[in-house]
Design a protein around this motif. Sequence first.
Motif, short mmCIF file in Angstrom:
data_model
loop_
_atom_site.label_atom_id
_atom_site.label_comp_id
_atom_site.label_asym_id
_atom_site.label_seq_id
_atom_site.Cartn_x
_atom_site.Cartn_y
_atom_site.Cartn_z
N THR A 158 -9.09 0.96 2.43
CA THR A 158 -8.72 0.27 1.20
C THR A 158 -9.97 -0.24 0.48
OG1 THR A 158 -8.54 -1.93 2.17
CG2 THR A 158 -6.62 -0.49 2.36
N GLU A 159 -9.78 -0.62 -0.75
CA GLU A 159 -10.87 -1.20 -1.54
C GLU A 159 -10.94 -2.71 -1.40
OE1 GLU A 159 -13.10 0.55 -3.08
OE2 GLU A 159 -12.11 2.43 -2.55
N LEU A 160 -9.95 -3.30 -0.73
CA LEU A 160 -9.91 -4.75 -0.57
C LEU A 160 -10.84 -5.19 0.55
CD1 LEU A 160 -6.07 -5.40 -0.92
CD2 LEU A 160 -7.85 -5.57 -2.68
N THR A 161 -11.29 -6.41 0.49
CA THR A 161 -12.18 -6.97 1.50
C THR A 161 -11.55 -8.20 2.12
OG1 THR A 161 -13.35 -8.27 -0.17
CG2 THR A 161 -14.25 -6.10 0.39
N ASP A 162 -11.96 -8.49 3.35
CA ASP A 162 -11.44 -9.67 4.03
C ASP A 162 -12.34 -10.87 3.74
OD1 ASP A 162 -13.68 -9.27 5.57
OD2 ASP A 162 -12.59 -8.36 7.23
N ALA A 163 -12.14 -11.96 4.51
CA ALA A 163 -12.91 -13.18 4.28
C ALA A 163 -14.39 -12.97 4.54
CB ALA A 163 -12.36 -14.30 5.16
N ASN A 164 -14.72 -11.96 5.35
CA ASN A 164 -16.13 -11.68 5.65
C ASN A 164 -16.75 -10.68 4.67
OD1 ASN A 164 -16.02 -13.35 7.95
ND2 ASN A 164 -15.16 -11.67 9.17
N GLY A 165 -16.01 -10.27 3.68
CA GLY A 165 -16.53 -9.33 2.70
C GLY A 165 -16.51 -7.88 3.16
N GLU A 166 -15.81 -7.58 4.25
CA GLU A 166 -15.78 -6.23 4.78
C GLU A 166 -14.49 -5.51 4.36
OE1 GLU A 166 -16.06 -6.64 8.96
OE2 GLU A 166 -18.16 -7.32 8.93
N ARG A 167 -14.65 -4.22 4.02
CA ARG A 167 -13.47 -3.41 3.73
C ARG A 167 -12.74 -3.10 5.02
NH1 ARG A 167 -15.68 1.57 0.43
NH2 ARG A 167 -13.48 2.14 0.49
N HIS A 168 -11.43 -2.87 4.93
CA HIS A 168 -10.67 -2.64 6.14
C HIS A 168 -9.79 -1.40 6.01
CE1 HIS A 168 -7.58 -4.66 3.72
NE2 HIS A 168 -6.70 -4.15 4.53
N ASP A 169 -9.53 -0.80 7.15
CA ASP A 169 -8.59 0.32 7.21
C ASP A 169 -7.17 -0.24 7.22
OD1 ASP A 169 -10.51 2.31 7.27
OD2 ASP A 169 -10.69 2.24 9.45
N ALA A 170 -6.31 0.39 6.45
CA ALA A 170 -4.91 -0.04 6.40
C ALA A 170 -4.05 0.98 7.14
CB ALA A 170 -4.44 -0.16 4.95
N LEU A 171 -3.14 0.47 7.96
CA LEU A 171 -2.22 1.33 8.71
C LEU A 171 -0.86 1.31 8.02
CD1 LEU A 171 -1.46 2.99 11.25
CD2 LEU A 171 -0.83 0.81 12.32
N TYR A 172 -0.32 2.49 7.79
CA TYR A 172 1.00 2.63 7.18
C TYR A 172 1.93 3.31 8.17
CZ TYR A 172 -1.58 1.58 2.92
OH TYR A 172 -2.38 0.99 1.98
N VAL A 173 3.06 2.67 8.44
CA VAL A 173 4.04 3.19 9.39
C VAL A 173 5.17 3.85 8.62
CG1 VAL A 173 5.54 2.62 11.33
CG2 VAL A 173 3.45 1.31 10.96
N VAL A 174 5.48 5.09 8.99
CA VAL A 174 6.52 5.85 8.29
C VAL A 174 7.85 5.81 9.03
CG1 VAL A 174 7.19 8.14 7.44
CG2 VAL A 174 4.83 7.33 7.16
N GLY A 175 7.84 5.96 10.34
CA GLY A 175 9.09 5.95 11.09
C GLY A 175 8.87 6.29 12.55
N ALA A 176 9.94 6.17 13.33
CA ALA A 176 9.87 6.45 14.76
C ALA A 176 9.87 7.95 15.01
CB ALA A 176 11.04 5.80 15.48
N LEU A 177 9.01 8.38 15.93
CA LEU A 177 8.88 9.79 16.23
C LEU A 177 10.16 10.36 16.84
CD1 LEU A 177 7.13 12.36 16.49
CD2 LEU A 177 6.28 11.46 18.66
N ASP A 178 10.78 9.61 17.75
CA ASP A 178 11.95 10.15 18.44
C ASP A 178 13.20 10.18 17.57
OD1 ASP A 178 12.42 7.46 18.32
OD2 ASP A 178 12.81 7.18 20.46
N GLU A 179 13.16 9.52 16.41
CA GLU A 179 14.31 9.55 15.50
C GLU A 179 14.14 10.57 14.39
OE1 GLU A 179 15.13 5.65 14.03
OE2 GLU A 179 16.26 5.09 15.81
N ALA A 180 12.94 11.11 14.24
CA ALA A 180 12.71 12.11 13.19
C ALA A 180 13.50 13.38 13.51
CB ALA A 180 11.22 12.42 13.08
#
Length: 290
Positions: A158-180
Amino acid sequence: MIVFSVWPCLFTNCSLRKPSEELLLCCCCCCLWSPPSDCDDEGTSGPDPTTVYVDMRALRHDRVRLVERGSPHSLPLMESGKILPGVRIIIANPETKGPLGDSHLGEIWVHSAHNASGYFTIYGDESLQSDHFNSRLSFGDTQTVWARTGYLGFLRRTELTDANGERHDALYVVGALDEAMELRGMRYHPIDIETSVIRAHKSVTECAVFTWTNLLVVVVELDGSEQEALDLVPLVTNVVLEEHYLVVGVVVVVDIGVIPINSRGEKQRMHLRDGFLADQLDPIYVAYNM
């Protein structure tokens, strides 16, 4: 009863919100989510979670393609929070166990010094435990031991930064594997189809879908008369065809409360499937499109 070793919270932003009618599921099913002290109603020390819009058609092919908000077939996904220091997350192919790139949807694997090593069970499935808690990539970094979450998702810088001024990776969850569900060579998530059906008619109070001999079965709970049950069938088949390009094999209209839901509010689709196959649902109406 399964007892897990305690994992700490992996993300500082622990308030998992669920856009698009509860699409996002709780990440890391084998974690105990204990919000840290700074995770409260007043906000957190990190940036607000970001929302991205992905093409649902690409997701069916396990591809991640970002689109603009409001685009046709767009699906909003909110990130699950900032990954804590010392925690590594990788997206892996659940079949080949190989690492995947940013443009691919895959299973979320976690490595941390606090990973659980197993759990107690009366069923003696030690081999399943080993694969779940002690997995290794088939190529690349083959030395690191990972825990498989059983959930599909992807990472984005992401382009956002935390309190330390560092950019962070964002995790996006789509769904459960066993229910797909695998239909027509593509991966579909039940919640997407169920959401479309629930929106199709005001008398539909709940919906659950599953597959049976390569057929899509749609079970709907009806708050209405038997005549309305007859009218629901074409509405259900049309909305699934128009929005997901799938042909419904069976439509089952049942009374309110038939679809089993556990204490965590999760639909028990496999229990529902077992009841359907055993002819135990006592449906109001059943329509077959064989």
